[in-house]
Enzyme design. Structure first.
Site, PDB file in Angstrom:
ATOM      1  N   ASP A  59      -8.984  -5.074  -5.692  1.00 28.97           N
ATOM      2  CA  ASP A  59      -8.556  -3.979  -4.827  1.00 28.97           C
ATOM      3  C   ASP A  59      -9.361  -2.712  -5.126  1.00 28.97           C
ATOM      4  OD1 ASP A  59      -7.200  -2.103  -3.289  1.00 28.97           O
ATOM      5  OD2 ASP A  59      -5.236  -2.974  -3.688  1.00 28.97           O
ATOM      6  N   HIS A 118      -7.653  -5.313  -1.140  1.00 35.44           N
ATOM      7  CA  HIS A 118      -6.390  -4.609  -0.928  1.00 35.44           C
ATOM      8  C   HIS A 118      -5.371  -5.451  -0.171  1.00 35.44           C
ATOM      9  CE1 HIS A 118      -3.699  -1.282  -0.798  1.00 35.44           C
ATOM     10  NE2 HIS A 118      -3.792  -1.081   0.492  1.00 35.44           N
ATOM     11  N   SER A 136       0.848  -1.190   0.000  1.00 38.44           N
ATOM     12  CA  SER A 136       0.000   0.000   0.000  1.00 38.44           C
ATOM     13  C   SER A 136       0.892   1.252   0.000  1.00 38.44           C
ATOM     14  CB  SER A 136      -0.951  -0.035   1.193  1.00 38.44           C
ATOM     15  OG  SER A 136      -1.968   0.931   1.051  1.00 38.44           O
TER      16      SER A 136
END
Length: 707
Positions: free
Chosen positions: A653, A685, A578
């Site tokens: 995601d 995600h 991320s």
């Protein structure tokens, strides 16, 4: 005698063997959250002024804070007999007052009198009910079905509050993508006469195409994803009167794409207080609205910043003087507690200093003493303190170093302190609020006691300009030999609201880092500028230029590593997910001479393709900050790519959409740069469940084979 010697030798050998157990990848990934997670007290909460309760041996057990005497309040069998249910375990519960117990399981709620052992009432929700919110005073549960809001009453009736859900309209659910401290969309009033709720209109937000590849023919499963600089959803706050059935919407006005957060009811239910933030996120008003008319009564105060304002905590009204409230704000650069009156006048700043209040636990009966969690002694710790409201004098109640979280008893005589320390996997202490007495009521065994682990130590460095301290964690290989050279794997996150290095258990290391250490790698992590619990200046330094100072700080960590005689300077790798994926690309592409191998998971590549609420807070709009967006676009550095780089992305995601990786891969193809890529079908995600073992094996092997 000889037999005794043999037994002792066997015991010594057994102990030595136990200490040399090696951590497997499954231990590191799956075990971290299951069999290698420290035991804790389940259901721990205050029952009344003197007693707290918890779940033990399929029973709810009460313990006296004064004497330590225990008694069973309800057994599982008793609860099944009383409720007529078929519970397999003690369900979620909480005390209402000092005698009533609310238990909930499988969409069913029972309020049980602990003295008479009778059910006072039962509320049952439909199977597809979500976002349930129980009101003890109103004896109802507000909930959503689809995109509409309902309320189920104890008398067995259900009322539908909204009927316009669908086609971009969402009622009673979280808004603004859970930013600004938002965690839900239903706000029951103190006396149970009203339900306030968010209404989100996202019809103006473009549908973002996610594809389900698992169907016989791939199916489109679009989501609303407002990207930086584009149209944002519009939110209003409705107030439903339970008795009359009338809904009034607060007249929050224009612009319609501003942010409504930190919703709080006044004790008399006549007003709602709410923080309203402009789209630019640099100006906040704390406003008061009339519940009956929806009109704005007044603006109590405002906060502005040349970076951003981020309200996170609703006001907390005084129980002694309903004309005053407490507010947790970074007004002076650090999170501190302020007292205001309902005219908006600042009565007092209660806590002060270059440290953060992280949580308000409560007050004593006369509100002369405040109890908080804070970082006063050390930004790597969270401790429990009591504060004299008049003088601001502060006393630490938690005794040992670590990360503490407290629950104050109703009469403020005791604090239940859940905590862990570097070598303490988990404890619960009972602390008297006078600071004189502490006793341990639970201590977890160390689930890692049989494992051979690499040495784990904290590192303190300075930013390049010498202005700030930076804290890191270094884990050495299990069989470390200072005469040898070892490769390094840096694990990075580096984004706002994160802190990866603390004085919690194992210095908050991930077990995967211990696994890599068992395979002969040094594991390193550093918290750079922009991360949490270090004050506003430290956090907002990255504003409008994400990736620049974070990378500079991470390179201070690399400089430290290169100063160590046992680090192999030619074998340094980096991994993150991320924001950490974004940072992995920053490090790999801006310093290809240092990082031989990198694995970037779910990476942000171009912040103009990230969502509004988070992205615009830290970068402003693309049209307002074109240079900042250009400098943080990772495709601009593809020409520097050298060595091995792998991108990993979840196909579903909806946080960092797949478009980021696709854009980066396309640029690599255009520039004839080789890069590895792996996608995880059905995953969002984060890759969760048993597939996470597959993920971390993929990442681990990448380093084994290339570093």
């Amino acid at each position: 005698m000889r037999l005794i010697v043999i037994i002792l030798l066997l015991l010594v050998q057994t102990f030595a063997f136990a200490q040399t157990k090696q951590m497997s990848l499954e231990d590191a990934v799956y075990g971290r959250y299951t069999y290698l997670y420290p035991e804790s007290m389940s259901g721990l909460q205050w029952m009344d002024d003197e007693h707290f309760s918890f779940i033990e041996d399929k029973s709810i057990v009460a313990e006296s804070a004064k004497s330590g005497e225990k008694s069973t309040v309800f057994s599982l069998n008793e609860l099944n007999e009383i409720t007529g249910a078929n519970l397999q375990r003690i369900p979620s519960y909480r005390w209402i007052g000092q005698t009533d117990l609310l238990i909930s399981d499988a969409k069913k709620y029972w309020l049980v009198d602990s003295n008479t052992k009778n059910v006072k009432y039962k509320i049952e929700l439909p199977e597809n009910a979500d976002n349930a919110s129980f009101s003890e005073e109103g004896q109802y549960v507000a909930f959503t079905q689809g995109h509409d809001l309902f309320v189920a009453l104890a008398n067995g009736t259900t009322k539908q509050i909204t009927s316009d859900g669908g086609n971009g309209i969402v009622n009673g659910q979280t808004v603004h993508r859970n930013e600004f401290g938002i965690s839900g969309g239903i706000f029951n009033s103190p006396k149970g006469n009203f339900v306030a709720f968010y209404r989100k209109d996202e019809s103006m937000v473009k549908d973002y195409p996610l594809v389900d590849f698992m169907a016989r023919q791939a199916e489109l499963t679009p989501v609303k994803y407002p990207m930086a600089g584009m149209a944002s959803h519009h939110v209003t706050l409705g107030v439903y009167n339970i008795e009359s059935g009338v809904t009034t919407f607060l007249k929050t006005g224009e612009p319609l794409d501003h942010f409504l957060t930190n919703v709080a009811w006044s004790p008399d239910e006549k007003s709602i207080y709410m923080a309203e933030l402009n789209r630019e996120q640099n100006h906040m008003q704390l406003n008061c609205y009339d519940v009956v008319t929806g009109e704005k009564v007044k603006t109590l105060f405002e906060e502005s910043s040349d970076t951003y304002v981020e309200p996170l905590y609703p006001v907390q009204f005084s129980k002694v003087n309903p004309g005053e409230f407490y507010y947790l704000s970074r007004l002076d650069g650090w999170f501190h507690v302020y007292k205001y009156n309902t005219d908006g006048k600042l009565v007092q700043q209660i806590t002060k200093g270059e440290w953060e209040v992280t949580n308000i636990l409560g007050f004593d009966a006369k509100e002369k003493t405040l109890f908080v969690e804070a970082t006063l002694d050390d930004p790597l710790q969270n401790n429990i303190y009591k504060v004299d409201v008049k003088s601001g004098e502060t006393e630490r109640l938690s005794k040992e170093d670590g990360v503490h979280g407290g629950t104050l008893s109703p009469d403020a005589a005791y604090v239940l302190d859940r905590w862990s320390g570097t070598e303490v996997p988990g404890k619960v202490d009972l602390i008297s609020s006078n600071g004189k007495n502490t006793r341990t009521i639970f201590a977890s065994e160390d689930p890692l006691k049989d494992y051979q682990l690499g040495e784990n130590k904290l590192v303190s460095l300075k930013t390049k300009d010498g202005k700030y301290d930076l804290f890191g964690r270094l884990i050495l290989p299990n069989d470390f030999d200072p005469a040898k050279k070892y490769p390094v794997v840096v694990y990075v996150y580096g984004g706002p609201h994160s802190q990866l290095v603390t004085k919690g258990w194992q210095n908050q290391a991930r077990w995967w880092q211990y696994y890599m250490a068992s395979q002969g790698y040094i594991a390193f992590t550093l918290d750079n500028r922009g991360t949490n619990n270090r004050g506003r200046a430290f956090e907002t330094a990255i504003h409008r230029n994400l990736g620049v100072l974070e990378t500079e700080d991470q390179m201070q960590g690399i400089e430290y590593l290169l100063s160590l005689p046992y680090v192999d300077a030619d074998r340094i790798g980096v991994h993150g997910w991320s924001y950490g994926g974004f940072m992995t690309l920053n490090l790999k592409l801006k310093h290809p001479e240092i990082f031989k191998v990198a694995a970037a998971g779910g990476p942000v590549v171009d912040w103009s393709m990230y969502e509004i609420m988070y992205g615009e807070r830290y970068m402003d709009m693309p049209q307002e900050n074109p240079e900042g967006y250009k400098n943080s676009d990772m495709t601009k550095y593809v020409e520097n790519l050298d060595g091995k780089l792998m991108l990993i992305h979840g196909v579903q995601d909806a946080t960092v959409v797949m478009q980021h990786s696709m854009k980066f891969l396309r640029e690599c193809v255009k520039q004839n740069k080789q890069v590895d890529f792996f996608a995880y079908p059905i995953h969002e995600h984060n890759v969760r469940g048993k597939d996470r073992v597959h993920l971390m094996e993929k990442v681990s092997r990448y380093f084994f084979e290339n570093l």
